[in-house]
Scaffold this active site. Structure first.
Site, mmCIF file in Angstrom:
data_model
loop_
_atom_site.group_PDB
_atom_site.id
_atom_site.type_symbol
_atom_site.label_atom_id
_atom_site.label_comp_id
_atom_site.label_asym_id
_atom_site.label_seq_id
_atom_site.Cartn_x
_atom_site.Cartn_y
_atom_site.Cartn_z
ATOM 1 N N ASN A 37 32.343 62.294 61.223
ATOM 2 C CA ASN A 37 31.581 61.140 61.717
ATOM 3 C C ASN A 37 31.836 59.971 60.769
ATOM 4 O OD1 ASN A 37 29.640 59.295 62.536
ATOM 5 N ND2 ASN A 37 27.910 60.463 61.689
ATOM 6 N N TRP A 38 32.612 59.001 61.235
ATOM 7 C CA TRP A 38 32.956 57.861 60.373
ATOM 8 C C TRP A 38 31.793 56.886 60.213
ATOM 9 C CZ3 TRP A 38 38.555 55.914 61.948
ATOM 10 C CH2 TRP A 38 39.482 56.942 61.693
ATOM 11 N N LYS A 39 30.745 57.063 60.991
ATOM 12 C CA LYS A 39 29.621 56.104 61.003
ATOM 13 C C LYS A 39 30.174 54.688 61.210
ATOM 14 C CE LYS A 39 27.221 59.267 57.998
ATOM 15 N NZ LYS A 39 25.990 59.571 57.333
ATOM 16 N N HIS A 55 21.753 61.891 66.140
ATOM 17 C CA HIS A 55 22.033 61.910 64.695
ATOM 18 C C HIS A 55 20.796 61.378 63.961
ATOM 19 C CE1 HIS A 55 23.725 60.795 60.816
ATOM 20 N NE2 HIS A 55 24.688 61.657 61.078
ATOM 21 N N GLU A 103 20.382 59.338 61.675
ATOM 22 C CA GLU A 103 20.324 57.872 61.492
ATOM 23 C C GLU A 103 19.875 57.187 62.776
ATOM 24 O OE1 GLU A 103 24.278 57.477 59.859
ATOM 25 O OE2 GLU A 103 23.582 58.599 58.107
ATOM 26 N N GLU A 121 21.405 69.392 60.627
ATOM 27 C CA GLU A 121 21.641 68.459 59.522
ATOM 28 C C GLU A 121 20.308 68.105 58.869
ATOM 29 O OE1 GLU A 121 25.455 66.081 60.064
ATOM 30 O OE2 GLU A 121 24.002 65.111 61.355
ATOM 31 N N GLY A 159 24.274 62.192 53.364
ATOM 32 C CA GLY A 159 24.683 61.027 52.577
ATOM 33 C C GLY A 159 24.043 60.975 51.198
ATOM 34 N N SER A 179 26.345 66.376 53.381
ATOM 35 C CA SER A 179 27.139 66.361 52.148
ATOM 36 C C SER A 179 28.122 67.528 52.050
ATOM 37 C CB SER A 179 26.219 66.302 50.918
ATOM 38 O OG SER A 179 25.439 65.115 50.966
ATOM 39 N N GLY A 233 30.188 63.565 57.236
ATOM 40 C CA GLY A 233 30.137 62.108 57.193
ATOM 41 C C GLY A 233 31.101 61.577 56.155
ATOM 42 N N GLY A 234 30.593 61.290 54.952
ATOM 43 C CA GLY A 234 31.367 60.650 53.882
ATOM 44 C C GLY A 234 32.735 61.262 53.643
#
Ligand code: PEP
Length: 260
Positions: A10-12, A101, A103, A173, A179, A216, A237-238
């Site tokens: 997920n590149w956000k 998600h 966020e 998650e 993150g 993470s 993500g990251g």
């Protein structure tokens, strides 16, 4: 048909056109010729880059990597400025959609019911929803982690038929691990995944969908997480933003696949 073991990135709201091309070439070089058959590699770029990423992956020879979007509106069309329907995402090459998600839930106020309506819309458009659930730190400290996740799943289970849930993907998650650099221990993650499996079974979902862990995940902790029996891959993500990191996580999934 959804693969059993999946590594999803997920590149956000990160990246640009230059990254799309370079990433596709590098990822193709990493997955090409590697024994990753049976491991689904999925990418969720920002929506404006969806089509160019799909094309760049195909050109680079990574046709088996699937792409999706990070969010859709629950309606099929209408006066919803700034929004995008699941059918539009499908029209632009999406096969997958992230739904709920954390966020979206915390920053954009998406309720459990709205998430269920979005999952419904994604299925209706013929795409695969990746339905994200997870508890906050307070909920975990209060001993309510599983109850919270069950409460998030309930409206989804009410809105989808058993066969539709079986064709979906769940991502567990924990919000406190997204993150933050803090990962759930493999034992905590396994306990939650097993709890989700039991809950689905109790609701007559006999062929349980893949359950991904997210929070993470890195190349350095993926193997331990994937060693757990009920962890079917990761939503990343990251660490999905740099191909070498992401490829390390795919390699850990391949190890699990090869041992199966
Ligand atoms: C995510 O965005 O779903 C996620 C798990 O992020 P990170 O891997 O950066 O914690």
């Amino acid at each position: 048909m959804v693969q059993r073991l999946i590594v999803a990135g997920n590149w956000k709201m990160h990246g640009d056109r230059a990254m799309v091309d370079a990433y596709a070439r590098e990822l193709a070089a990493c997955v090409e010729g590697s024994d990753h058959a049976g491991v689904g590699v999925w990418l969720f770029p920002p929506a404006p880059y969806l089509l160019s990423l799909a094309n760049a992956l195909a050109e680079a020879g990574a046709k088996e990597v699937s792409v999706g979007v990070q969010n859709v509106h629950e309606a099929a069309s209408g006066a919803f400025t700034g929004e995008m329907s699941a059918a539009m995402a499908a029209d632009c090459g999406a096969q997958l959609v992230l739904v709920g998600h954390s966020e979206r839930r915390t920053l954009f106020g998406e309720s459990d019911e709205l998430v269920a309506a979005k999952a419904r819309a994604v299925i209706d458009a013929g795409l695969t929803p990746v339905i994200c659930v997870g508890e906050s730190l307070d909920e975990r400290r209060g001993g309510e982690a599983m109850a919270r996740v069950r409460a998030q799943l309930e409206p989804v289970l009410a809105s989808l038929a058993a066969g539709e849930v079986e064709r979906s993907v769940i991502a567990y998650e924990p919000v406190w691990a997204i993150g933050t650099g803090e990962t759930a221990t493999p034992e905590i993650a396994q306990e939650m995944h097993a709890g989700i499996s039991e809950h689905l079974l109790a609701r007559k979902i006999s062929a349980r969908p893949p359950i991904l862990y997210g929070g993470s995940v890195k190349a350095s902790n993926a193997e331990q997480l994937f060693a757990q029996p009920d962890i079917d891959g990761a939503l990343v993500g990251g660490a999905s933003l740099a191909v070498t990191d992401f490829a390390g996580i795919i390699a850990a999934a391949q190890l699990k696949q090869n041992r199966a």
